[in-house]
Scaffold this active site. Structure first.
Site, PDB file in Angstrom:
ATOM      1  N   LYS A  80       0.875  -1.173   0.000  1.00  0.00           N
ATOM      2  CA  LYS A  80       0.000   0.000   0.000  1.00  0.00           C
ATOM      3  C   LYS A  80       0.915   1.226   0.000  1.00  0.00           C
ATOM      4  O   LYS A  80       2.072   1.141   0.437  1.00  0.00           O
ATOM      5  CB  LYS A  80      -0.866  -0.004   1.271  1.00  0.00           C
ATOM      6  CG  LYS A  80      -2.149   0.757   1.153  1.00  0.00           C
ATOM      7  CD  LYS A  80      -3.287  -0.087   0.595  1.00  0.00           C
ATOM      8  CE  LYS A  80      -4.545   0.741   0.433  1.00  0.00           C
ATOM      9  NZ  LYS A  80      -5.692  -0.027  -0.016  1.00  0.00           N
ATOM     10  N   GLY A 179     -25.635   1.378   5.308  1.00  0.00           N
ATOM     11  CA  GLY A 179     -25.037   2.099   4.189  1.00  0.00           C
ATOM     12  C   GLY A 179     -25.695   1.672   2.897  1.00  0.00           C
ATOM     13  O   GLY A 179     -25.921   0.477   2.667  1.00  0.00           O
ATOM     14  N   GLY A 181     -24.519   3.033  -0.167  1.00  0.00           N
ATOM     15  CA  GLY A 181     -23.613   3.707  -1.107  1.00  0.00           C
ATOM     16  C   GLY A 181     -23.288   2.837  -2.302  1.00  0.00           C
ATOM     17  O   GLY A 181     -24.091   1.994  -2.725  1.00  0.00           O
ATOM     18  N   VAL A 183     -21.264   0.221  -3.122  1.00  0.00           N
ATOM     19  CA  VAL A 183     -21.297  -1.249  -3.109  1.00  0.00           C
ATOM     20  C   VAL A 183     -22.700  -1.748  -2.762  1.00  0.00           C
ATOM     21  O   VAL A 183     -23.256  -2.606  -3.456  1.00  0.00           O
ATOM     22  CB  VAL A 183     -20.277  -1.829  -2.099  1.00  0.00           C
ATOM     23  CG1 VAL A 183     -20.397  -3.345  -2.032  1.00  0.00           C
ATOM     24  CG2 VAL A 183     -18.856  -1.432  -2.474  1.00  0.00           C
ATOM     25  N   TYR A 185     -25.563  -0.419  -3.042  1.00  0.00           N
ATOM     26  CA  TYR A 185     -26.566  -0.178  -4.090  1.00  0.00           C
ATOM     27  C   TYR A 185     -26.584  -1.367  -5.065  1.00  0.00           C
ATOM     28  O   TYR A 185     -27.642  -1.878  -5.438  1.00  0.00           O
ATOM     29  CB  TYR A 185     -26.250   1.133  -4.823  1.00  0.00           C
ATOM     30  CG  TYR A 185     -27.103   1.358  -6.035  1.00  0.00           C
ATOM     31  CD1 TYR A 185     -28.463   1.642  -5.901  1.00  0.00           C
ATOM     32  CD2 TYR A 185     -26.567   1.274  -7.313  1.00  0.00           C
ATOM     33  CE1 TYR A 185     -29.263   1.835  -7.027  1.00  0.00           C
ATOM     34  CE2 TYR A 185     -27.354   1.473  -8.433  1.00  0.00           C
ATOM     35  CZ  TYR A 185     -28.702   1.745  -8.284  1.00  0.00           C
ATOM     36  OH  TYR A 185     -29.486   1.928  -9.389  1.00  0.00           O
TER      37      TYR A 185
HETATM   38  P1  NAD Z   1     -19.564   4.672  -0.347  1.00  0.00           P
HETATM   39  O1  NAD Z   1     -18.932   5.870   0.251  1.00  0.00           O
HETATM   40  O2  NAD Z   1     -20.059   4.745  -1.749  1.00  0.00           O
HETATM   41  O3  NAD Z   1     -20.791   4.184   0.553  1.00  0.00           O
HETATM   42  C1  NAD Z   1     -20.783   4.234   1.922  1.00  0.00           C
HETATM   43  C2  NAD Z   1     -22.148   4.755   2.361  1.00  0.00           C
HETATM   44  O4  NAD Z   1     -22.235   4.669   3.773  1.00  0.00           O
HETATM   45  C3  NAD Z   1     -22.378   6.212   1.972  1.00  0.00           C
HETATM   46  O5  NAD Z   1     -23.584   6.320   1.242  1.00  0.00           O
HETATM   47  C4  NAD Z   1     -22.460   6.929   3.323  1.00  0.00           C
HETATM   48  O6  NAD Z   1     -23.355   8.009   3.327  1.00  0.00           O
HETATM   49  C5  NAD Z   1     -22.932   5.813   4.223  1.00  0.00           C
HETATM   50  N1  NAD Z   1     -22.663   6.027   5.636  1.00  0.00           N
HETATM   51  C6  NAD Z   1     -21.644   6.669   6.227  1.00  0.00           C
HETATM   52  N2  NAD Z   1     -21.784   6.654   7.559  1.00  0.00           N
HETATM   53  C7  NAD Z   1     -22.928   5.967   7.826  1.00  0.00           C
HETATM   54  C8  NAD Z   1     -23.609   5.598   9.003  1.00  0.00           C
HETATM   55  N3  NAD Z   1     -23.163   5.958  10.204  1.00  0.00           N
HETATM   56  N4  NAD Z   1     -24.739   4.878   8.901  1.00  0.00           N
HETATM   57  C9  NAD Z   1     -25.220   4.530   7.690  1.00  0.00           C
HETATM   58  N5  NAD Z   1     -24.628   4.863   6.528  1.00  0.00           N
HETATM   59  C10 NAD Z   1     -23.491   5.579   6.592  1.00  0.00           C
HETATM   60  O7  NAD Z   1     -18.490   3.493  -0.159  1.00  0.00           O
HETATM   61  P2  NAD Z   1     -18.485   2.077  -0.865  1.00  0.00           P
HETATM   62  O8  NAD Z   1     -17.511   2.128  -1.982  1.00  0.00           O
HETATM   63  O9  NAD Z   1     -19.855   1.600  -1.087  1.00  0.00           O
HETATM   64  O10 NAD Z   1     -17.786   1.202   0.275  1.00  0.00           O
HETATM   65  C11 NAD Z   1     -18.526   0.760   1.391  1.00  0.00           C
HETATM   66  C12 NAD Z   1     -17.592   0.018   2.336  1.00  0.00           C
HETATM   67  O11 NAD Z   1     -17.023  -1.099   1.657  1.00  0.00           O
HETATM   68  C13 NAD Z   1     -16.407   0.826   2.845  1.00  0.00           C
HETATM   69  O12 NAD Z   1     -16.092   0.420   4.141  1.00  0.00           O
HETATM   70  C14 NAD Z   1     -15.285   0.433   1.891  1.00  0.00           C
HETATM   71  O13 NAD Z   1     -14.016   0.594   2.497  1.00  0.00           O
HETATM   72  C15 NAD Z   1     -15.607  -1.022   1.682  1.00  0.00           C
HETATM   73  N6  NAD Z   1     -15.091  -1.586   0.430  1.00  0.00           N
HETATM   74  C16 NAD Z   1     -15.453  -1.045  -0.758  1.00  0.00           C
HETATM   75  C17 NAD Z   1     -14.970  -1.595  -1.939  1.00  0.00           C
HETATM   76  C18 NAD Z   1     -15.366  -1.029  -3.270  1.00  0.00           C
HETATM   77  O14 NAD Z   1     -15.143  -1.704  -4.289  1.00  0.00           O
HETATM   78  N7  NAD Z   1     -15.964   0.132  -3.355  1.00  0.00           N
HETATM   79  C19 NAD Z   1     -14.101  -2.695  -1.896  1.00  0.00           C
HETATM   80  C20 NAD Z   1     -13.769  -3.260  -0.660  1.00  0.00           C
HETATM   81  C21 NAD Z   1     -14.275  -2.677   0.502  1.00  0.00           C
END
Ligand code: NAD
Length: 350
Positions: A80, A179, A181, A183, A185
């Site tokens: 990283k 959440g 967001g 993923v 969705y």
């Molecule tokens: P994102 O930012 O698109 O979605 C996260 C959502 O959580 C947002 O809509 C945010 O408003 C919401 N949120 C924040 N605080 C909250 C709370 N207290 N209660 C409820 N909702 C809350 O992020 P993402 O890309 O969907 O990733 C989600 C998680 O998965 C993260 O922890 C990320 O590290 C992990 N992750 C993502 C990926 C990826 O491919 N995007 C891969 C591995 C891990």
């Protein structure tokens, strides 16, 4: 703690401190372990409070990548990088200089996107190094990782449902999504197709509205999600959501979701086992993005990549079976499997 004490504690191979005053670059590249392959992991730009915090973060993240690659049977190691500073200080010169430092490692470290770095930044970095993956919009790009991460989480959930409820599908199971967001969705699409009964929450009104409109989910306030009567609780927002305060509130039989670092400490894994809650280790179930990006190295083919990501089902099933057999928390079982594979590769390497 002195730098070498930190590095020795978890046996890091190499840490590169990168500095160029002319362009204002202060960066750290951590190669935790390369026994299985080149250390692979994204670059994060963050305004750390101090250098100690930055070093701690890059060490923790790179070790996590070793575990994620290993549990997913990828020929990749863990690495990283972090650039210290506010994203407003990001300039093409700074990114190009960072790319030059990546290039000095001659492929032992492969960089990608993380918080604070977007695809256009990756293109700038790429002008100085070929050891980079995941540039959206380019030929051979594996694209946005969120849909494929959701596909992996869905497959991991299927393994949990089979073990916990004897069900081959999620039909009729009650799922609580923390959440809504990127993923979650996409995860919602799979849950909806299968006929799962979803309750969700988010702190952003637009995300809640999108999920409600498109998938007709039940909505609760973010703080109430821990108390929802459900079969599967799926963290997809924050880390450390399984902690001393929340443990007693969960009504579920399974915790399986995308969020990183779901357990506040490894101890919470033991508590979950004691309470009869099955936990799908986060770095195993959310590895879809890494598996997908890995396929760029072979000439990206979406069908092949998605078929590979579906194997998260087997990975989680195996962890659950070993956990039940050895009466050990799933998080520790996953760590052991990941570490064993690395040790084996180290022995083979001599
Ligand atoms: P994102 O930012 O698109 O979605 C996260 C959502 O959580 C947002 O809509 C945010 O408003 C919401 N949120 C924040 N605080 C909250 C709370 N207290 N209660 C409820 N909702 C809350 O992020 P993402 O890309 O969907 O990733 C989600 C998680 O998965 C993260 O922890 C990320 O590290 C992990 N992750 C993502 C990926 C990826 O491919 N995007 C891969 C591995 C891990």
């Amino acid at each position: 703690m002195a730098v070498f004490e930190k590095i020795q504690a978890d046996n890091y191979e190499q840490i590169l401190f990168c500095h160029d005053a002319k362009v204002g670059l202060k960066a750290i590249i951590a190669l935790h372990n390369t026994a299985l392959g080149p250390a692979t992991g994204g670059c994060r730009m963050w305004n750390y409070r101090n250098e100690d915090e930055a070093l701690t973060d890059v060490l923790r993240l790179s070790k996590g990548m070793t575990f994620k690659a290993s549990i997913s049977h990828l020929p990749l190691g863990g690495g990283k990088s972090i650039i210290i500073g506010d994203v407003s200080q990001k300039t093409p010169e700074l990114l190009r200089r960072f790319g030059e430092f990546v290039e000095t490692l001659k492929g032992h470290y492969i960089t990608a996107k993380d918080v604070g770095i977007d695809s256009s930044d990756l293109k700038t970095i790429k002008s100085r190094t070929s050891h980079i993956l995941g540039i959206a919009g380019e030929t051979n790009s594996s694209g946005d990782p969120s849909p494929v991460t959701a596909w992996g989480v869905y497959n991991g959930m299927l393994a949990c449902a089979e073990k916990a409820f004897g069900e081959k599908s999620l039909k009729g199971l009650k799922v609580a999504l923390q959440g809504l967001g990127a993923v979650n969705y996409h995860l919602l699409k799979y849950l909806h197709q299968e006929g799962a009964l979803v309750t969700g929450c988010d702190i952003q009104a637009e995300s809640v509205e999108r999920a409600r409109k498109e998938f007709n989910i039940q909505v609760v306030n973010p703080e109430a999600i821990y108390d929802v009567d459900c079969d599967i609780f799926s963290p997809g927002a924050l880390g450390s959501v399984v902690n001393a305060q929340t443990l007693g509130r969960f009504k579920c039989k399974v915790i399986a979701g995308a969020a990183n670092n779901q357990l506040a400490t490894e101890k919470e894994g033991e508590e979950l086992l004691r309470r009869g809650i099955m936990y799908a280790p986060d770095y195993a179930i959310n590895a879809g993005g890494l598996i997908n990006i890995y396929h760029e190295r072979e000439g990206y083919n979406r069908d092949k990549a998605y078929a590979h990501v579906a194997k998260i089902y087997e990975t989680i099933k195996n962890i659950l079976e070993v956990s039940a057999r050895d009466k050990q928390p799933t998080n520790l079982v996953a760590n052991r499997i990941a570490e064993d594979r690395v040790r084996e590769a180290e022995r083979a390497r001599g």
